[in-house]
Design a protein around this motif. Structure first.
Motif, PDB file in Angstrom:
ATOM      1  N   VAL A 100      45.338  41.753 -66.133  1.00 13.19           N
ATOM      2  CA  VAL A 100      45.348  43.126 -65.254  1.00 13.19           C
ATOM      3  C   VAL A 100      45.413  42.639 -63.719  1.00 13.19           C
ATOM      4  CG1 VAL A 100      44.004  45.382 -64.880  1.00 13.19           C
ATOM      5  CG2 VAL A 100      43.396  44.302 -67.288  1.00 13.19           C
TER       6      VAL A 100
ATOM      7  N   GLN B 189      49.107  42.380 -62.675  1.00 11.57           N
ATOM      8  CA  GLN B 189      49.815  43.841 -63.107  1.00 11.57           C
ATOM      9  C   GLN B 189      49.496  45.305 -62.055  1.00 11.57           C
ATOM     10  OE1 GLN B 189      49.329  45.870 -66.764  1.00 11.57           O
ATOM     11  NE2 GLN B 189      49.250  43.486 -67.892  1.00 11.57           N
ATOM     12  N   THR B 190      48.163  45.061 -61.228  1.00 12.61           N
ATOM     13  CA  THR B 190      47.947  46.784 -60.861  1.00 12.61           C
ATOM     14  C   THR B 190      47.105  46.583 -59.073  1.00 12.61           C
ATOM     15  OG1 THR B 190      45.992  45.573 -61.167  1.00 12.61           O
ATOM     16  CG2 THR B 190      46.668  47.552 -62.044  1.00 12.61           C
TER      17      THR B 190
ATOM     18  N   THR C 202      44.219  50.036 -57.456  1.00 16.26           N
ATOM     19  CA  THR C 202      43.813  50.136 -58.897  1.00 16.26           C
ATOM     20  C   THR C 202      42.192  48.948 -58.128  1.00 16.26           C
ATOM     21  OG1 THR C 202      45.676  51.188 -59.531  1.00 16.26           O
ATOM     22  CG2 THR C 202      44.089  49.336 -60.765  1.00 16.26           C
TER      23      THR C 202
ATOM     24  N   LEU D 118      38.855  49.936 -60.638  1.00 11.37           N
ATOM     25  CA  LEU D 118      37.934  49.257 -61.439  1.00 11.37           C
ATOM     26  C   LEU D 118      36.601  48.904 -61.815  1.00 11.37           C
ATOM     27  CD1 LEU D 118      41.539  47.617 -62.561  1.00 11.37           C
ATOM     28  CD2 LEU D 118      40.238  48.903 -64.190  1.00 11.37           C
TER      29      LEU D 118
ATOM     30  N   TYR E 249      57.031  44.772 -63.332  1.00  9.22           N
ATOM     31  CA  TYR E 249      54.949  45.686 -62.936  1.00  9.22           C
ATOM     32  C   TYR E 249      54.805  46.604 -62.423  1.00  9.22           C
ATOM     33  CZ  TYR E 249      52.920  42.264 -66.467  1.00  9.22           C
ATOM     34  OH  TYR E 249      52.697  42.161 -67.517  1.00  9.22           O
TER      35      TYR E 249
ATOM     36  N   ALA F 249      47.240  55.070 -61.872  1.00  8.13           N
ATOM     37  CA  ALA F 249      47.705  53.858 -62.383  1.00  8.13           C
ATOM     38  C   ALA F 249      46.510  53.098 -62.840  1.00  8.13           C
ATOM     39  CB  ALA F 249      48.410  52.676 -61.324  1.00  8.13           C
ATOM     40  N   THR F 250      45.266  53.714 -61.333  1.00  8.91           N
ATOM     41  CA  THR F 250      43.893  53.656 -61.653  1.00  8.91           C
ATOM     42  C   THR F 250      43.120  54.060 -62.815  1.00  8.91           C
ATOM     43  OG1 THR F 250      44.114  53.116 -59.220  1.00  8.91           O
ATOM     44  CG2 THR F 250      42.357  53.463 -60.633  1.00  8.91           C
TER      45      THR F 250
ATOM     46  N   GLN G 153      44.465  52.212 -66.310  1.00 13.31           N
ATOM     47  CA  GLN G 153      44.072  51.129 -65.938  1.00 13.31           C
ATOM     48  C   GLN G 153      42.407  51.318 -66.751  1.00 13.31           C
ATOM     49  OE1 GLN G 153      45.068  48.214 -66.786  1.00 13.31           O
ATOM     50  NE2 GLN G 153      47.329  49.061 -65.503  1.00 13.31           N
TER      51      GLN G 153
ATOM     52  N   GLY H 110      41.212  49.570 -69.304  1.00 10.59           N
ATOM     53  CA  GLY H 110      40.658  49.026 -69.827  1.00 10.59           C
ATOM     54  C   GLY H 110      38.811  49.820 -71.122  1.00 10.59           C
TER      55      GLY H 110
END
Lengths: 85, 410
Positions: free
Chosen positions: B66, B69-70, B74, B78, B132, B141-142, B145, B149
């Motif tokens: 991850v 990709q972020t 983000t 996360l 990505y 996005a956040t 994810q 997740g």
């Protein structure tokens, strides 16, 4: 500037580190040699594989026409690159 | 009858601390975390000081798959979500997935990731742009994810309204938990790449000062703009009933919210909008302006904007305006855009819990007739008003109350 390394053969270790760098999935050279695990089984998704393929096309002369999906394994890809497939 | 929504988990990633405990200690002690902007070298821009998150290693928090990709915003989100879930002692797997959602606020989105890819495009050509980029820059996005997740399939959303959005997400989460079990709500930002900084210069509100102790001085005669910060907070919101059922501690109740719009680039006219947002929030909470124990200021640091905020408080609180403590802990770590208001909500919850009004670091000479708190002050805090303005004209107000003061509401 970036120079294509078209003539360099791609070792299992180099491919493993390229996959790890592009996708964040930890893959070893041994895994590529020994296992027939598919990209999907390793945890590489389609976007990740797209990134791997783009880099191989740029730097290792992989033709754009080669079709690899997540059901294939890194070993399949290595064989293609070596022209042995 | 609707059950009162309560905050049961705080997840903080801020320039002055990672985790609610470390963050609170820095706030309480008025320990500032502003320093030279070093995210890129050399820095040729007229912004010399920033609030940077230090000691954050994304690999401590996030699956390496991850991470690649972020964007950094983000990564912060996360990690903050993980911290909030731990703090709430809530395992998402035990909540029905359709009843657990996430809503985040973002202003800058994945700018640093986007900059890397644009550089690749410009230097080497389109085939060098990674796939990505298609997902990493995205405002949502956040939220996406965190949802993926943690297996959260409840209501998901993202609000883009700068700092005001960081309060609006709590109102959104509050409405959602009335229909479901739980929400993760908050906002994080990472706006300190060269491209992101350039985009902010257009607001003409960033402080060019080089001295970290004198760069962000809202409500003083030396106010000359704000200092940008990165980071933010994610919070777990549950209905009081759901929290009680699983024996979770409610840290604060989300009692009321109000939002208004007064248009971009006219902060001098934001007094009326801010006051109205505050009145809406207090009325929504069922309390009077006289019930407010502490106000967390927007504190933009622009002289006209500060005057407008003072005017709003005077209209709202009348002759009590100079007796109710007001504070802006963000002067110690920077204005983190959407993350700023989420951090203020976390701070307000901690202030209620500890019975302490945290100070406004670096501020000595407030010429306004306000009780701006310069040193941590013990206080019996039941009702907190949090104010936020967005750079594009939104005004938002949130009322938090101590869980004790709302017991029996459901």
């Amino acid at each position: 500037m970036h120079t294509p390394e078209t003539n360099l053969p791609l070792s299992s270790i180099t491919l493993a580190s390229l996959i790890s760098r592009c996708t964040g999935v930890a893959v070893t050279g041994d895994q590529i040699d020994d296992a027939g695990q598919s990209f999907a089984e390793l945890g590489v998704d389609s976007l990740g594989l797209l990134g791997v393929m783009a880099q191989l096309q740029r730097d290792y002369g992989l033709p754009e026409t080669v079709d690899v999906n997540t059901d294939h394994s890194p070993r399949d890809l290595l064989l293609l690159l070596d022209g042995r497939a | 009858m609707n059950s009162t929504p309560v905050i049961t988990g705080l997840g903080v990633v801020a320039p002055n601390g990672i985790g609610a405990d470390e963050f609170w200690r820095a706030l309480r002690d008025g320990r500032p975390a502003l320093g030279p902007l070093t995210r890129f070298e050399p820095n040729p821009y007229p912004v010399k000081v920033a609030g940077q998150v230090v000691g954050f290693d994304s690999s401590d928090w996030i699956d390496p798959r991850v991470v690649v990709q972020t964007d950094r915003f983000t990564h912060f989100g996360l990690a903050a979500a993980e911290l909030a879930l731990r703090d709430a002692d809530l395992d998402p797997a035990v909540v029905p997935p359709l009843e657990f959602g996430v809503v985040t606020a973002s202003f800058s989105a994945g700018v640093e990731f986007g900059q890397q890819e644009i550089q690749q495009l410009w230097r080497h050509g389109p085939e060098h742009v990674g796939p990505y980029q298609s997902i990493a820059w995205f405002y949502a996005a956040t939220t996406g994810q965190i949802s993926i997740g943690n297996g959260l399939r409840g209501p998901c959303g993202v609000l883009v309204a700068d700092e005001a959005g960081g309060l609006d997400v709590l109102a959104s989460a509050r409405d959602d938990v009335r229909r479901g079990a739980a929400m993760l709500a908050g906002g994080t930002e990472a706006p300190l790449s060269p491209y992101a900084v350039c985009a902010q210069l257009g607001f003409e509100l960033l402080s060019p000062a080089a001295d970290p102790t004198a760069a962000y001085l809202p409500f003083t005669s030396r106010a000359g703009g704000f200092i940008p910060g990165e980071g933010g907070a994610m919070l777990v919101v549950e209905s009081a009933r759901a929290a009680r059922r699983r024996g979770a501690r409610a840290r604060a109740a989300i009692a009321g919210h109000g939002a208004t719009f007064t248009g971009p680039r006219c902060f001098d006219q934001s007094a009326e909008g801010l006051e109205r947002a505050a009145r809406l929030a207090l009325s929504d909470a069922g309390v009077e302006p006289s019930d407010v124990d502490v106000v967390f200021l927007d504190a933009l640091g622009d002289p006209e904007a500060d005057r407008a905020e003072e005017r709003a408080l005077r209209w709202l609180l009348g002759d009590r305006a100079n007796r109710i403590p007001v504070t802006a802990p963000k002067t110690g770590y920077g204005r983190c855009y959407a993350g700023a208001a989420a951090l203020d909500v976390a701070t307000a919850a901690l202030a209620i819990e500890h019975g302490i009004v945290p100070p406004t670091p670096n501020i000595r000479d407030c010429p306004f007739d306000l009780d701006l708190v310069a040193q941590a002050r013990p206080a019996d805090i039941n009702t907190v008003l949090v104010l936020a303005r967005g750079l594009h004209g939104g005004n938002s107000a949130l009322v938090l109350r101590s869980p004790a003061s709302t017991q029996g509401d459901d």
